[in-house]
Design a protein around this motif. Structure first.
Motif, PDB file in Angstrom:
ATOM      1  N   GLU A   1      42.923  52.580  59.951  1.00 28.88           N
ATOM      2  CA  GLU A   1      43.681  51.221  60.272  1.00 28.88           C
ATOM      3  C   GLU A   1      43.312  49.546  60.522  1.00 28.88           C
ATOM      4  O   GLU A   1      44.008  49.078  60.405  1.00 28.88           O
ATOM      5  CB  GLU A   1      44.940  51.823  61.732  1.00 28.88           C
ATOM      6  N   LEU A   2      42.293  49.754  61.107  1.00 29.01           N
ATOM      7  CA  LEU A   2      41.293  48.514  61.176  1.00 29.01           C
ATOM      8  C   LEU A   2      40.641  48.483  59.695  1.00 29.01           C
ATOM      9  O   LEU A   2      40.821  46.666  59.096  1.00 29.01           O
ATOM     10  CB  LEU A   2      40.507  48.706  61.850  1.00 29.01           C
ATOM     11  N   LEU A   3      40.479  48.668  58.804  1.00 33.15           N
ATOM     12  CA  LEU A   3      39.478  48.552  57.431  1.00 33.15           C
ATOM     13  C   LEU A   3      41.249  48.443  56.495  1.00 33.15           C
ATOM     14  O   LEU A   3      41.121  47.270  56.028  1.00 33.15           O
ATOM     15  CB  LEU A   3      39.434  49.520  56.527  1.00 33.15           C
ATOM     16  N   ALA A   4      42.763  48.905  57.315  1.00 36.65           N
ATOM     17  CA  ALA A   4      43.830  47.989  56.081  1.00 36.65           C
ATOM     18  C   ALA A   4      43.805  46.444  56.701  1.00 36.65           C
ATOM     19  O   ALA A   4      44.476  45.982  56.411  1.00 36.65           O
ATOM     20  CB  ALA A   4      44.615  48.849  56.768  1.00 36.65           C
ATOM     21  N   VAL A   5      44.270  46.746  58.301  1.00 38.86           N
ATOM     22  CA  VAL A   5      44.388  45.404  59.126  1.00 38.86           C
ATOM     23  C   VAL A   5      43.416  44.019  58.210  1.00 38.86           C
ATOM     24  O   VAL A   5      43.830  43.231  58.310  1.00 38.86           O
ATOM     25  CB  VAL A   5      44.616  45.146  60.125  1.00 38.86           C
ATOM     26  N   ILE A   6      42.225  44.926  58.513  1.00 41.04           N
ATOM     27  CA  ILE A   6      41.353  43.423  57.715  1.00 41.04           C
ATOM     28  C   ILE A   6      40.907  43.541  56.262  1.00 41.04           C
ATOM     29  O   ILE A   6      40.021  42.232  56.217  1.00 41.04           O
ATOM     30  CB  ILE A   6      39.289  43.622  58.774  1.00 41.04           C
ATOM     31  N   GLY A   7      41.154  44.027  55.944  1.00 40.18           N
ATOM     32  CA  GLY A   7      41.447  44.129  54.310  1.00 40.18           C
ATOM     33  C   GLY A   7      42.397  42.844  53.946  1.00 40.18           C
ATOM     34  O   GLY A   7      42.608  41.617  53.313  1.00 40.18           O
ATOM     35  N   HIS A   8      43.856  42.552  54.873  1.00 35.80           N
ATOM     36  CA  HIS A   8      44.824  41.884  54.702  1.00 35.80           C
ATOM     37  C   HIS A   8      44.026  40.650  55.445  1.00 35.80           C
ATOM     38  O   HIS A   8      44.491  39.954  54.795  1.00 35.80           O
ATOM     39  CB  HIS A   8      45.926  42.496  55.778  1.00 35.80           C
ATOM     40  N   GLU A   9      43.253  40.548  56.148  1.00 38.19           N
ATOM     41  CA  GLU A   9      42.603  39.499  56.260  1.00 38.19           C
ATOM     42  C   GLU A   9      41.833  38.464  54.512  1.00 38.19           C
ATOM     43  O   GLU A   9      41.909  37.235  54.777  1.00 38.19           O
ATOM     44  CB  GLU A   9      41.566  38.960  57.680  1.00 38.19           C
TER      45      GLU A   9
ATOM     46  N   SER B   1      45.100  44.056  50.955  1.00 33.69           N
ATOM     47  CA  SER B   1      45.277  45.007  51.397  1.00 33.69           C
ATOM     48  C   SER B   1      44.874  46.093  50.790  1.00 33.69           C
ATOM     49  O   SER B   1      43.929  46.909  50.885  1.00 33.69           O
ATOM     50  CB  SER B   1      45.815  45.151  52.588  1.00 33.69           C
ATOM     51  N   TYR B   2      45.652  46.929  49.997  1.00 34.16           N
ATOM     52  CA  TYR B   2      46.135  48.195  49.483  1.00 34.16           C
ATOM     53  C   TYR B   2      45.506  48.094  48.626  1.00 34.16           C
ATOM     54  O   TYR B   2      45.114  49.016  48.274  1.00 34.16           O
ATOM     55  CB  TYR B   2      47.650  48.296  49.065  1.00 34.16           C
ATOM     56  N   GLY B   3      44.778  47.637  48.050  1.00 36.57           N
ATOM     57  CA  GLY B   3      43.488  46.387  46.516  1.00 36.57           C
ATOM     58  C   GLY B   3      42.441  47.324  47.095  1.00 36.57           C
ATOM     59  O   GLY B   3      41.652  47.967  46.554  1.00 36.57           O
TER      60      GLY B   3
END
Length: 287
Positions: A123-131, A196-198
């Motif tokens: 979940e953190l990976l998804a959040v920071i991927g967004h950032e 983030s998804y990518g």
């Protein structure tokens, strides 16, 4: 313990995004906006200002040392991603209870301990991927430019000369605070979600964690802090809708499955004095 939810940033904030994160228009800024609207503001200008401002924020907030469990966990997750899409990144944890994270134009990413307390690794990976998406998409450049204009950090002479002037520590504090409070547009948030998804898919992570991260934020927004969040937010797409969109992306790729949150461990592997979490400080000294 009740968590203090801070609306962030340039972010930025991945989670609580019902707010229509509009960058201020020249019209809305009035005479000031008109005075600086022609200012040449390059990526290099944005990165230089962001670097100075993040240094000031770091100096005024409790940054987790490298030996702290939060830092160890973050470095374990993102050490391999310090260079992403041609952007060099640096990560630090603020030992504060706010559920927040933000990114800056110079590639600085700051994650709050409160966020790491409620999300597992994926979940953190998804959040920071967004950032990371906000940095790669130049959203952070646009945000710091808006913050610079909003805080009236250009005097008449510098605005006419079209040059970025050197700022004092007090002004950098103002800019840092404005960066945390600045908002991204609905379109920028959507594009960062897609990035983030990518990011998750390209690196072999569980893409379903993106939906799960949004569900966590949705549940928080409907809980004890809901009245606070309703007061602070408006028409930006809510976390529930963004979770649905993430689910649709995974389903379309044939990758969807209900996500089960994994164990969250922010403990320090060696004996150390526990750092006390505090609410994030934003320097707002006036000139």
């Amino acid at each position: 313990m009740k968590k203090n939810i801070a609306l962030g940033v340039l972010f930025a904030i991945f989670g609580f995004t019902q707010m229509d994160a509009q960058i201020l228009s020249d019209k809305a800024m009035g005479a000031l906006g008109k005075g600086v609207s022609g200012l040449t503001f390059s990526d290099a200008d944005a990165a230089a200002l962001a670097k100075q401002s993040i240094d000031e924020l770091d100096a005024n907030n409790p940054v987790a040392p490298e030996t702290d469990g939060y830092s160890i966990r973050l470095n374990r997750l993102f050490g391999k991603h310090i260079s992403s899409e041609g952007v060099t990144l640096n990560y630090k944890v603020y030992l504060v209870k706010d559920i927040n994270a933000f990114a800056c134009a110079d590639g600085s990413v700051r994650v709050f301990a409160g966020l790491m307390d409620v999300m597992d690794d994926n979940e953190l990976l998804a959040v920071i991927g967004h950032e990371i998406g906000h940095v790669v998409n130049h959203d952070t450049r646009d945000a710091i430019k808006a913050a610079y204009k909003k805080e009236a950090l250009l005097d008449a002479a510098s605005s006419q000369s079209g040059k970025i002037e050197t700022m004092t520590k007090s002004q950098l504090g103002q800019l840092g605070s404005a960066m945390i409070d600045s908002k991204h547009s609905r379109k920028q948030e959507s594009q960062a979600d897609t990035f983030s998804y990518g990011f998750m898919k390209r690196n072999g992570y569980d893409v379903n964690a993106e939906e799960s991260a949004f569900r966590i934020l949705q549940n928080i927004s409907e809980g004890a802090e809901s009245s606070f969040m309703t007061k602070m937010m408006s028409s930006h797409p809510d976390s529930g809708k963004r979770a649905d969109d993430a689910k649709k992306r995974a389903t379309k790729d044939g990758l969807y499955k209900a996500y089960v949150q994994q164990k969250i461990d922010n403990s320090t592997p060696v004996k150390a004095k526990a750092a006390t979490k505090t609410t994030a400080k934003k320097t707002t000294k006036k000139k």
